[in-house]
Design a protein around this motif. Structure first.
Motif, mmCIF file in Angstrom:
data_model
loop_
_atom_site.group_PDB
_atom_site.id
_atom_site.type_symbol
_atom_site.label_atom_id
_atom_site.label_comp_id
_atom_site.label_asym_id
_atom_site.label_seq_id
_atom_site.Cartn_x
_atom_site.Cartn_y
_atom_site.Cartn_z
ATOM 1 N N GLU A 121 7.053 -11.786 6.379
ATOM 2 C CA GLU A 121 6.485 -12.340 5.154
ATOM 3 C C GLU A 121 5.427 -11.411 4.573
ATOM 4 O O GLU A 121 5.401 -11.155 3.363
ATOM 5 C CB GLU A 121 5.889 -13.725 5.423
ATOM 6 C CG GLU A 121 6.918 -14.784 5.781
ATOM 7 C CD GLU A 121 6.281 -16.115 6.055
ATOM 8 O OE1 GLU A 121 5.025 -16.185 6.071
ATOM 9 O OE2 GLU A 121 7.019 -17.105 6.262
ATOM 10 N N VAL A 122 4.542 -10.914 5.426
ATOM 11 C CA VAL A 122 3.477 -10.030 4.949
ATOM 12 C C VAL A 122 4.076 -8.736 4.420
ATOM 13 O O VAL A 122 3.684 -8.237 3.357
ATOM 14 C CB VAL A 122 2.460 -9.744 6.070
ATOM 15 C CG1 VAL A 122 1.455 -8.678 5.631
ATOM 16 C CG2 VAL A 122 1.731 -11.033 6.467
ATOM 17 N N ALA A 123 5.050 -8.175 5.140
ATOM 18 C CA ALA A 123 5.704 -6.945 4.683
ATOM 19 C C ALA A 123 6.403 -7.167 3.349
ATOM 20 O O ALA A 123 6.344 -6.314 2.458
ATOM 21 C CB ALA A 123 6.699 -6.466 5.740
ATOM 22 N N ALA A 124 7.047 -8.326 3.202
ATOM 23 C CA ALA A 124 7.741 -8.625 1.950
ATOM 24 C C ALA A 124 6.765 -8.691 0.780
ATOM 25 O O ALA A 124 7.059 -8.208 -0.325
ATOM 26 C CB ALA A 124 8.510 -9.944 2.078
ATOM 27 N N LEU A 125 5.594 -9.284 1.008
ATOM 28 C CA LEU A 125 4.588 -9.373 -0.059
ATOM 29 C C LEU A 125 4.064 -7.992 -0.432
ATOM 30 O O LEU A 125 3.880 -7.687 -1.617
ATOM 31 C CB LEU A 125 3.439 -10.277 0.384
ATOM 32 C CG LEU A 125 3.776 -11.776 0.477
ATOM 33 C CD1 LEU A 125 2.653 -12.532 1.161
ATOM 34 C CD2 LEU A 125 4.057 -12.353 -0.904
ATOM 35 N N LEU A 126 3.824 -7.143 0.569
ATOM 36 C CA LEU A 126 3.365 -5.783 0.286
ATOM 37 C C LEU A 126 4.411 -5.022 -0.521
ATOM 38 O O LEU A 126 4.084 -4.333 -1.492
ATOM 39 C CB LEU A 126 3.059 -5.053 1.590
ATOM 40 C CG LEU A 126 1.881 -5.577 2.415
ATOM 41 C CD1 LEU A 126 1.796 -4.850 3.753
ATOM 42 C CD2 LEU A 126 0.569 -5.431 1.646
ATOM 43 N N VAL A 127 5.672 -5.150 -0.129
ATOM 44 C CA VAL A 127 6.751 -4.486 -0.865
ATOM 45 C C VAL A 127 6.812 -4.985 -2.300
ATOM 46 O O VAL A 127 6.959 -4.198 -3.246
ATOM 47 C CB VAL A 127 8.106 -4.723 -0.173
ATOM 48 C CG1 VAL A 127 9.251 -4.286 -1.082
ATOM 49 C CG2 VAL A 127 8.182 -3.951 1.125
ATOM 50 N N ALA A 128 6.709 -6.291 -2.470
ATOM 51 C CA ALA A 128 6.814 -6.870 -3.815
ATOM 52 C C ALA A 128 5.748 -6.310 -4.743
ATOM 53 O O ALA A 128 6.021 -5.992 -5.912
ATOM 54 C CB ALA A 128 6.711 -8.395 -3.740
ATOM 55 N N VAL A 129 4.526 -6.177 -4.243
ATOM 56 C CA VAL A 129 3.439 -5.658 -5.073
ATOM 57 C C VAL A 129 3.659 -4.179 -5.400
ATOM 58 O O VAL A 129 3.578 -3.756 -6.554
ATOM 59 C CB VAL A 129 2.082 -5.864 -4.388
ATOM 60 C CG1 VAL A 129 0.971 -5.197 -5.200
ATOM 61 C CG2 VAL A 129 1.786 -7.355 -4.229
ATOM 62 N N VAL A 130 3.949 -3.381 -4.380
ATOM 63 C CA VAL A 130 4.119 -1.943 -4.593
ATOM 64 C C VAL A 130 5.318 -1.658 -5.495
ATOM 65 O O VAL A 130 5.228 -0.847 -6.424
ATOM 66 C CB VAL A 130 4.263 -1.213 -3.241
ATOM 67 C CG1 VAL A 130 4.635 0.249 -3.458
ATOM 68 C CG2 VAL A 130 2.968 -1.311 -2.445
ATOM 69 N N VAL A 131 6.423 -2.323 -5.234
ATOM 70 C CA VAL A 131 7.621 -2.110 -6.047
ATOM 71 C C VAL A 131 7.379 -2.546 -7.488
ATOM 72 O O VAL A 131 7.828 -1.893 -8.435
ATOM 73 C CB VAL A 131 8.821 -2.856 -5.430
ATOM 74 C CG1 VAL A 131 9.961 -2.992 -6.433
ATOM 75 C CG2 VAL A 131 9.324 -2.112 -4.195
ATOM 76 N N GLY A 132 6.649 -3.650 -7.661
ATOM 77 C CA GLY A 132 6.345 -4.098 -9.013
ATOM 78 C C GLY A 132 5.531 -3.076 -9.786
ATOM 79 O O GLY A 132 5.800 -2.812 -10.964
ATOM 80 N N VAL A 133 4.545 -2.482 -9.129
ATOM 81 C CA VAL A 133 3.718 -1.468 -9.778
ATOM 82 C C VAL A 133 4.542 -0.216 -10.071
ATOM 83 O O VAL A 133 4.442 0.377 -11.152
ATOM 84 C CB VAL A 133 2.491 -1.131 -8.914
ATOM 85 C CG1 VAL A 133 1.754 0.093 -9.461
ATOM 86 C CG2 VAL A 133 1.546 -2.322 -8.860
ATOM 87 N N LEU A 134 5.377 0.201 -9.121
ATOM 88 C CA LEU A 134 6.215 1.375 -9.351
ATOM 89 C C LEU A 134 7.201 1.154 -10.493
ATOM 90 O O LEU A 134 7.430 2.045 -11.314
ATOM 91 C CB LEU A 134 6.968 1.745 -8.072
ATOM 92 C CG LEU A 134 6.134 2.365 -6.955
ATOM 93 C CD1 LEU A 134 6.978 2.569 -5.712
ATOM 94 C CD2 LEU A 134 5.519 3.692 -7.407
ATOM 95 N N ALA A 135 7.772 -0.042 -10.559
ATOM 96 C CA ALA A 135 8.683 -0.344 -11.664
ATOM 97 C C ALA A 135 7.958 -0.261 -12.998
ATOM 98 O O ALA A 135 8.484 0.276 -13.985
ATOM 99 C CB ALA A 135 9.295 -1.732 -11.467
#
Length: 217
Positions: A131-145
C-alpha cells in the motif's frame, strides 16, 4: 535479418519516440522492419500487444545500483531519479504509459522490486508495504506525467492573483520599467523537492507510529 518479437518492439519504440504512440500503426511498423504487414501477426496479435511489449521492454531497462550501506532515504532519491531519467529518455511512451497503460509497473519488474525493498527497509510493517509503495508510485508517476505533458511547467508559472490595490503582479519590472517574464521553473529542483517531501512524510508517519506504540506501553 529474421523477424523477431524483440526486433518488432525495438522498431516500435523508435517510431513511438519519433512520432508518439498514437501515430504507431501496424503498417508503419511493418515498413520499419522491412516486412509484409501480415507477417507481423505471427509474432504480435495487434497494436495494443505491441505497446504492452514495448512498455515491458523499456521497464526492464530500469536499473538502480546503490551502495550497500546507503540509507533508505538515499535509495529512495536514487530510485526516483532513475525513473525520471527513464521517463525523459522515452517521454512519449512514458507519458502514455503513466496515464493509460497499466503494464509499466509489475510485481517482478526492477522498479517495483527495488521500491518495496526500500519501503520495508524504512520500517514499514510488511503487511503495509504494498500500500505504501503504491501511494509513493502514484505521487511520483503523477508528477512525472504532469512534467511530460507540460502541465507542471504551466502550473509553476501561473500568475499571482491580483494584489489588494487591483494591480496584477505579472512579473518583475526591468530597469526601463518594462515587465520581465518570470523564468521557467527548475524542474530538476522541483523533482528533488518532491522526493524530499515524500521521504519527510514517511519519516514523520513512522516516527508517529513508534511514539504511539511507546506511549501505549
Amino acid at each position: 535479418m529474421p523477424l523477431t518479437e524483440a526486433g518488432i518492439y525495438a522498431a516500435a519504440l523508435r517510431l513511438i519516440d519519433a512520432e508518439g504512440v498514437e501515430a504507431l500503426t501496424m503498417r508503419k511498423l511493418a515498413t520499419a522492419v522491412d516486412a509484409n504487414p501480415m507477417s507481423l501477426y505471427y509474432h504480435v496479435p495487434n497494436k495494443e500487444a505491441v505497446i504492452r511489449g514495448v512498455t515491458r521492454m523499456v521497464g526492464a531497462q530500469f536499473r538502480t545500483v546503490t551502495p550497500e550501506d546507503a540509507s533508505w532515504q538515499e535509495r529512495t532519491r536514487l530510485l526516483a531519479a532513475d525513473l525520471r531519467t527513464l521517463a525523459c529518455r522515452h517521454p512519449r511512451l512514458m507519458a502514455y504509459s503513466f496515464t493509460q497503460e497499466p503494464d509499466f509497473i509489475q510485481a517482478d519488474d526492477p522498479f517495483w522490486t527495488a521500491l518495496t525493498a526500500i519501503v520495508e527497509a524504512a520500517g514499514v510493517p510488511r503487511s503495509e508495504v504494498p500500500e505504501v509503495a503504491a501511494l509513493l508510485v502514484a505521487v511520483v508517476v503523477g508528477v512525472l506525467a504532469a512534467e511530460l505533458n507540460g502541465s507542471l511547467h504551466r502550473w509553476a508559472t501561473l500568475e499571482s492573483p491580483a494584489s489588494d490595490d487591483g494591480q496584477e503582479e505579472d512579473g518583475a519590472a526591468g530597469a526601463d520599467g518594462a515587465d520581465v517574464a518570470p523564468e521557467g521553473p527548475d524542474q530538476d529542483r522541483m523533482f528533488r523537492l518532491l522526493t524530499d517531501m515524500l521521504i519527510m512524510g514517511l519519516e514523520g508517519r513512522l516516527t508517529a507510529e513508534r511514539d504511539g506504540r511507546d506511549t501505549g506501553r
